[in-house]
Enzyme design. Structure first.
Site, PDB file in Angstrom:
ATOM      1  N   ASP A  11       0.003   2.358  -9.088  1.00  0.00           N
ATOM      2  CA  ASP A  11      -1.246   2.689  -8.920  1.00  0.00           C
ATOM      3  C   ASP A  11      -1.367   2.963  -7.208  1.00  0.00           C
ATOM      4  O   ASP A  11      -2.234   2.502  -6.581  1.00  0.00           O
ATOM      5  CB  ASP A  11      -2.507   1.790  -9.221  1.00  0.00           C
ATOM      6  CG  ASP A  11      -2.447   0.521  -8.611  1.00  0.00           C
ATOM      7  OD1 ASP A  11      -1.456  -0.099  -8.186  1.00  0.00           O
ATOM      8  OD2 ASP A  11      -3.489  -0.197  -8.746  1.00  0.00           O
ATOM      9  N   ASP A  16       2.312  -0.234  -3.318  1.00  0.00           N
ATOM     10  CA  ASP A  16       2.783   0.462  -4.281  1.00  0.00           C
ATOM     11  C   ASP A  16       4.001   1.683  -3.442  1.00  0.00           C
ATOM     12  O   ASP A  16       4.928   1.844  -3.836  1.00  0.00           O
ATOM     13  CB  ASP A  16       2.145   1.426  -5.020  1.00  0.00           C
ATOM     14  CG  ASP A  16       1.163   0.436  -5.819  1.00  0.00           C
ATOM     15  OD1 ASP A  16       1.152   0.228  -6.855  1.00  0.00           O
ATOM     16  OD2 ASP A  16       0.033   0.234  -5.149  1.00  0.00           O
ATOM     17  N   ASN A  40      -5.869   0.542  -7.787  1.00  0.00           N
ATOM     18  CA  ASN A  40      -6.256   0.495  -6.656  1.00  0.00           C
ATOM     19  C   ASN A  40      -7.444   1.656  -5.985  1.00  0.00           C
ATOM     20  O   ASN A  40      -8.142   1.367  -5.291  1.00  0.00           O
ATOM     21  CB  ASN A  40      -5.012   0.391  -5.621  1.00  0.00           C
ATOM     22  CG  ASN A  40      -4.218  -0.663  -5.371  1.00  0.00           C
ATOM     23  OD1 ASN A  40      -4.550  -1.498  -5.699  1.00  0.00           O
ATOM     24  ND2 ASN A  40      -2.660  -0.229  -5.349  1.00  0.00           N
ATOM     25  N   THR A 124       3.326  -1.949 -11.281  1.00  0.00           N
ATOM     26  CA  THR A 124       2.730  -2.640 -10.182  1.00  0.00           C
ATOM     27  C   THR A 124       1.076  -2.390 -10.180  1.00  0.00           C
ATOM     28  O   THR A 124       0.579  -2.608  -8.924  1.00  0.00           O
ATOM     29  CB  THR A 124       3.459  -1.950  -8.970  1.00  0.00           C
ATOM     30  OG1 THR A 124       3.267  -0.648  -8.809  1.00  0.00           O
ATOM     31  CG2 THR A 124       5.017  -2.559  -8.925  1.00  0.00           C
ATOM     32  N   PHE A 165      -5.748  -9.209  -9.304  1.00  0.00           N
ATOM     33  CA  PHE A 165      -6.690  -8.136  -9.486  1.00  0.00           C
ATOM     34  C   PHE A 165      -5.992  -7.029 -10.451  1.00  0.00           C
ATOM     35  O   PHE A 165      -6.860  -6.747 -11.265  1.00  0.00           O
ATOM     36  CB  PHE A 165      -6.367  -7.114  -7.980  1.00  0.00           C
ATOM     37  CG  PHE A 165      -6.917  -5.777  -8.340  1.00  0.00           C
ATOM     38  CD1 PHE A 165      -8.201  -5.381  -8.151  1.00  0.00           C
ATOM     39  CD2 PHE A 165      -6.106  -4.780  -8.488  1.00  0.00           C
ATOM     40  CE1 PHE A 165      -8.874  -4.252  -8.122  1.00  0.00           C
ATOM     41  CE2 PHE A 165      -6.493  -3.471  -8.633  1.00  0.00           C
ATOM     42  CZ  PHE A 165      -7.964  -3.197  -8.467  1.00  0.00           C
ATOM     43  N   ASN A 166      -4.678  -6.910 -10.606  1.00  0.00           N
ATOM     44  CA  ASN A 166      -3.965  -6.096 -11.691  1.00  0.00           C
ATOM     45  C   ASN A 166      -4.252  -6.663 -13.077  1.00  0.00           C
ATOM     46  O   ASN A 166      -4.892  -5.866 -13.953  1.00  0.00           O
ATOM     47  CB  ASN A 166      -2.514  -6.029 -11.449  1.00  0.00           C
ATOM     48  CG  ASN A 166      -2.129  -5.065 -10.181  1.00  0.00           C
ATOM     49  OD1 ASN A 166      -2.738  -4.168  -9.844  1.00  0.00           O
ATOM     50  ND2 ASN A 166      -0.887  -5.236 -10.072  1.00  0.00           N
ATOM     51  N   HIS A 241       2.879  -7.107  -1.958  1.00  0.00           N
ATOM     52  CA  HIS A 241       3.028  -7.576  -3.227  1.00  0.00           C
ATOM     53  C   HIS A 241       3.927  -6.777  -4.268  1.00  0.00           C
ATOM     54  O   HIS A 241       5.076  -7.281  -4.530  1.00  0.00           O
ATOM     55  CB  HIS A 241       1.609  -7.409  -4.064  1.00  0.00           C
ATOM     56  CG  HIS A 241       0.531  -8.092  -3.479  1.00  0.00           C
ATOM     57  ND1 HIS A 241       0.151  -9.272  -3.778  1.00  0.00           N
ATOM     58  CD2 HIS A 241      -0.717  -7.434  -2.620  1.00  0.00           C
ATOM     59  CE1 HIS A 241      -1.023  -9.711  -2.962  1.00  0.00           C
ATOM     60  NE2 HIS A 241      -1.238  -8.744  -2.368  1.00  0.00           N
ATOM     61  N   ASP A 242       3.796  -5.461  -4.193  1.00  0.00           N
ATOM     62  CA  ASP A 242       4.395  -4.857  -5.282  1.00  0.00           C
ATOM     63  C   ASP A 242       5.890  -4.458  -5.062  1.00  0.00           C
ATOM     64  O   ASP A 242       6.543  -4.465  -6.068  1.00  0.00           O
ATOM     65  CB  ASP A 242       3.681  -3.467  -5.151  1.00  0.00           C
ATOM     66  CG  ASP A 242       2.442  -3.225  -5.913  1.00  0.00           C
ATOM     67  OD1 ASP A 242       2.003  -4.321  -6.155  1.00  0.00           O
ATOM     68  OD2 ASP A 242       1.603  -2.408  -5.657  1.00  0.00           O
TER      69      ASP A 242
END
Length: 312
Positions: A11, A16, A40, A124, A165-166, A241-242
């Protein structure tokens, strides 16, 4: 060396974008498709961002539009982190490619049906597309080598004290995925809040001299604003993060991981979207997740740097 066949479900999203650059620049993956999730930003914006990134990276990877919203809930977006367009900061090229006509879920099914080798899926963003695929095509589960995802956390959250979040955006989808029986590697906040990019790293990317290095630096300039304001415990670092979900596939030796039983809370008043990680084996359940919890940050940043150097 044979490349690992993967489908990336994302996203975009600042992190990402860096994840895609790592996947492409490493040269280690046969990327069968990029599918987009809403998270996102809205589906329309994450889809356009994915097409912009494919154009920037000068690669011919088909991009497929995913689900517009979570399975049962209204969409929550993270514009307060990623901005109005979802990848605010750099000026990116307008897409030269159009999205494919098949949906993300149909594309996953077609790829897994047609290919003789097993495929690794790398999500992700929220897990809506992956859950929808697993529910619609359960007979194709054996064709999935593993799912390497960014999401969740054992000991902290970022939407609630315990929910990331995800997973929080679509907990029902996450519950389907974690209970699917497919091998899962989970890179949650426990590791990604150690996968930090600092100002000196940003300047290093800026000095690479190619367009991709410039874009990474400008993405991180914008991305860091939120973290420096809202996450002072990270001491000026922004949580990248991703890319962890791809980096683990490249070099698991730079991470620490443990096999754990994990499930997702969908009904809790205070804990909806929490990935309940049985780190200390209290429940004596069979582990279903390879839970990643630590990282060699320097090696991680170097891995991304080396990949971005090879890009346009």
């Amino acid at each position: 060396m044979k490349k690992l066949p993967i489908i990336i479900d994302c996203d975009p999203g600042h992190d990402d974008a860096v994840m895609l650059m790592l996947a492409v620049g490493s040269g280690l993956f046969d990327i069968k498709a990029i599918t987009t999730s809403a998270g996102n930003q809205t589906q329309a914006k994450t889809l356009k961002n994915a097409l912009k990134l494919v154009t920037l990276l000068e690669v011919d990877i088909p991009v497929y539009k995913g689900c517009e919203k979570p399975l049962f809930r209204e969409l929550i977006i993270a514009d307060y982190v990623h901005g109005e367009m979802g990848m605010d900061g750099p000026t990116l090229p307008e897409p030269t490619l159009r999205p494919e006509t098949l949906s993300a879920v149909e594309a996953m099914a077609l790829i897994l049906t047609e290919r003789s080798e097993k495929i690794t899926i790398v999500p992700t963003g929220p897990l809506t597309n992956i859950a929808t695929f697993l529910l619609a095509y359960p007979h194709l589960k054996p064709k999935i080598e593993q799912i390497s995802l960014m999401g969740g956390g054992a000991f902290r959250g970022n939407m609630t004290p315990t929910a990331e979040f995800n997973i929080y955006v679509d907990p029902e989808a996450a519950a389907v995925v974690f209970n699917s029986g497919v091998p899962i590697t989970m890179c949650g906040l426990d590791v990604t809040h150690k996968a930090l990019v600092f100002q000196e790293d940003i300047e290093r990317f800026r000095k690479i001299g190619n367009q991709s290095g410039k874009v990474v630096a400008e993405l991180m300039d914008f991305f860091s604003i939120f973290y420096r304001r809202e996450r002072p415990e990270l001491e000026g670092g922004a949580a990248l993060h991703d890319p962890c979900a791809i980096a683990y596939l490249i070099d698991p030796s730079i991470f620490s991981a443990k096999k754990c039983y994990v499930d997702v809370e969908v009904n809790g008043k205070l804990t909806t979207g929490t990935t309940v990680v049985d780190f200390f084996d209290v429940l004596k359940q069979k582990p279903n997740v390879n839970f990643v919890y630590d990282i060699d940050r320097t090696k991680y940043i170097n891995l991304i740097y080396e990949a971005v150097q090879k890009l346009p």
